[in-house]
Write an enzyme that holds these catalytic residues in place. Sequence first.
Site, PDB file in Angstrom:
ATOM      1  CE  LYS A  28      -3.986  -0.460   4.737  1.00 23.04           C
ATOM      2  NZ  LYS A  28      -5.314   0.107   5.017  1.00 23.04           N
TER       3      LYS A  28
ATOM      4  CG  HIS B 116      -2.113  -0.871   1.104  1.00 22.61           C
ATOM      5  ND1 HIS B 116      -2.053  -2.225   1.351  1.00 22.61           N
ATOM      6  CD2 HIS B 116      -3.398  -0.606   0.746  1.00 22.61           C
ATOM      7  CE1 HIS B 116      -3.256  -2.757   1.149  1.00 22.61           C
ATOM      8  NE2 HIS B 116      -4.088  -1.802   0.782  1.00 22.61           N
TER       9      HIS B 116
HETATM   10  P1  NAP Z   1      -7.234  10.038   3.950  1.00 19.51           P
HETATM   11  O1  NAP Z   1      -6.881  10.567   2.598  1.00 19.51           O
HETATM   12  O2  NAP Z   1      -6.315  10.325   5.103  1.00 19.51           O
HETATM   13  O3  NAP Z   1      -8.693  10.602   4.291  1.00 19.51           O
HETATM   14  C1  NAP Z   1      -9.287  10.470   5.539  1.00 19.51           C
HETATM   15  C2  NAP Z   1     -10.195  11.675   5.728  1.00 19.51           C
HETATM   16  O4  NAP Z   1     -10.915  11.508   6.934  1.00 19.51           O
HETATM   17  C3  NAP Z   1      -9.436  13.001   5.823  1.00 19.51           C
HETATM   18  O5  NAP Z   1     -10.085  13.970   5.029  1.00 19.51           O
HETATM   19  C4  NAP Z   1      -9.534  13.322   7.314  1.00 19.51           C
HETATM   20  O6  NAP Z   1      -9.530  14.695   7.573  1.00 19.51           O
HETATM   21  C5  NAP Z   1     -10.896  12.743   7.625  1.00 19.51           C
HETATM   22  N1  NAP Z   1     -11.124  12.548   9.059  1.00 19.51           N
HETATM   23  C6  NAP Z   1     -10.258  12.094   9.991  1.00 19.51           C
HETATM   24  N2  NAP Z   1     -10.854  12.055  11.185  1.00 19.51           N
HETATM   25  C7  NAP Z   1     -12.125  12.498  11.015  1.00 19.51           C
HETATM   26  C8  NAP Z   1     -13.219  12.697  11.885  1.00 19.51           C
HETATM   27  N3  NAP Z   1     -13.133  12.440  13.194  1.00 19.51           N
HETATM   28  N4  NAP Z   1     -14.375  13.168  11.352  1.00 19.51           N
HETATM   29  C9  NAP Z   1     -14.479  13.442  10.052  1.00 19.51           C
HETATM   30  N5  NAP Z   1     -13.469  13.282   9.168  1.00 19.51           N
HETATM   31  C10 NAP Z   1     -12.300  12.819   9.660  1.00 19.51           C
HETATM   32  O7  NAP Z   1      -7.407   8.462   3.910  1.00 19.51           O
HETATM   33  P2  NAP Z   1      -7.890   7.542   2.678  1.00 19.51           P
HETATM   34  O8  NAP Z   1      -6.706   7.107   1.892  1.00 19.51           O
HETATM   35  O9  NAP Z   1      -9.017   8.219   1.984  1.00 19.51           O
HETATM   36  O10 NAP Z   1      -8.387   6.240   3.462  1.00 19.51           O
HETATM   37  C11 NAP Z   1      -9.453   6.338   4.391  1.00 19.51           C
HETATM   38  C12 NAP Z   1      -9.714   4.963   4.971  1.00 19.51           C
HETATM   39  O11 NAP Z   1     -10.241   4.114   3.959  1.00 19.51           O
HETATM   40  C13 NAP Z   1      -8.486   4.228   5.539  1.00 19.51           C
HETATM   41  O12 NAP Z   1      -8.846   3.522   6.703  1.00 19.51           O
HETATM   42  C14 NAP Z   1      -8.138   3.233   4.433  1.00 19.51           C
HETATM   43  O13 NAP Z   1      -7.478   2.082   4.928  1.00 19.51           O
HETATM   44  C15 NAP Z   1      -9.523   2.890   3.946  1.00 19.51           C
HETATM   45  N6  NAP Z   1      -9.632   2.327   2.597  1.00 19.51           N
HETATM   46  C16 NAP Z   1     -10.574   1.373   2.420  1.00 19.51           C
HETATM   47  C17 NAP Z   1     -10.790   0.871   1.162  1.00 19.51           C
HETATM   48  C18 NAP Z   1     -11.884  -0.163   0.998  1.00 19.51           C
HETATM   49  O14 NAP Z   1     -12.101  -0.623  -0.127  1.00 19.51           O
HETATM   50  N7  NAP Z   1     -12.584  -0.523   2.054  1.00 19.51           N
HETATM   51  C19 NAP Z   1     -10.049   1.298   0.069  1.00 19.51           C
HETATM   52  C20 NAP Z   1      -9.091   2.286   0.277  1.00 19.51           C
HETATM   53  C21 NAP Z   1      -8.890   2.822   1.561  1.00 19.51           C
HETATM   54  P3  NAP Z   1      -8.160  15.424   8.073  1.00 19.51           P
HETATM   55  O15 NAP Z   1      -7.339  15.559   6.855  1.00 19.51           O
HETATM   56  O16 NAP Z   1      -8.668  16.702   8.619  1.00 19.51           O
HETATM   57  O17 NAP Z   1      -7.550  14.534   9.122  1.00 19.51           O
END
Ligand code: NAP
Length: 270
Positions: free
Chosen positions: A163, A159
Amino acid sequence: MTESNGKIRVVVVGAKGRMGREVVKTVLNDPQLELAGAVDRTLHQVDVGSVLGLGDIGVPFANRLGECLVQSNADVMIDFTNPAAVRDNVYTALEYGVRPVVGTTGMSQDDLLAWDRILREKGIGGIVAPNFAIGAILMMKFAAMAARYLPHVEIIELHHDQKLDAPSGTALKTAEMIAAERQSVRQGHPDEEEKLAGARGADFDGMRIHSVRLPGYVAHQEVIFGGVGQTLTIRHDSISRESFMPGVALAAKKVMELTGLVYGLEHLMF
Ligand code: NAP
């Protein structure tokens, strides 16, 4: 579907993140879904479309999930945040009777059991899927099939380096599915010794899981099987975050028909 246009009203949490912004676009482009709200901790009352480079769409960011769910009369909350935030977000959604669709990885088995119980009490559905990419679901399914015949297996997941959790939710789910199909096997030499701690990876029921974190990757996994005189490698690559979006849209619709928690997109596919 609480509004007269018959669309499912969706609130996206983490809407400014890498996954969240793809989810917003997916909801806007799906005729059965309506973007009812979007949550970001720092932005408030700023138009979501203007922040995501889509032009004004008339939906402002909210910085409090509870308020957003009530004011938007949401049917479904989609969460792509982080392992520390998702728990509170799901409990807030449950408190307001809103169905959670969770892509965030890294929550505990205890949380899943508790959410299932509350969802059943409320008579509504929820979905948690460690991987929404259809190809990844097939990889897991094929790996579980192969493990019946080739029980010696190691998982390598790769990844991007932002992550937070390791191993990935997909690797854990793959290991669970393999463990359900094979007898436990103590793999490797009985006398093997790690010269550096962690060299052999994490141990799940005797199989090893290795996590690679590097810039340039999105989400990738290899499941390698070894037998006498042969190896079999099953590999899936998500080369862009769009790969997850058909699964997310499917879950946002299917969750309306469910009672209790479904863990894994495969339960909606097969
Ligand atoms: P990311 O770019 O860091 O985005 C996370 C977002 O959540 C950021 O905008 C962050 O805001 C926000 N956030 C954090 N704490 C919050 C809260 N308490 N309330 C509201 N918003 C909040 O991460 P990502 O790459 O999109 O990944 C997000 C998650 O999805 C991870 O756990 C990843 O492992 C998972 N994922 C899952 C799949 C699937 O198919 N299931 C696929 C890809 C990724 P700030 O910037 O202000 O902190």
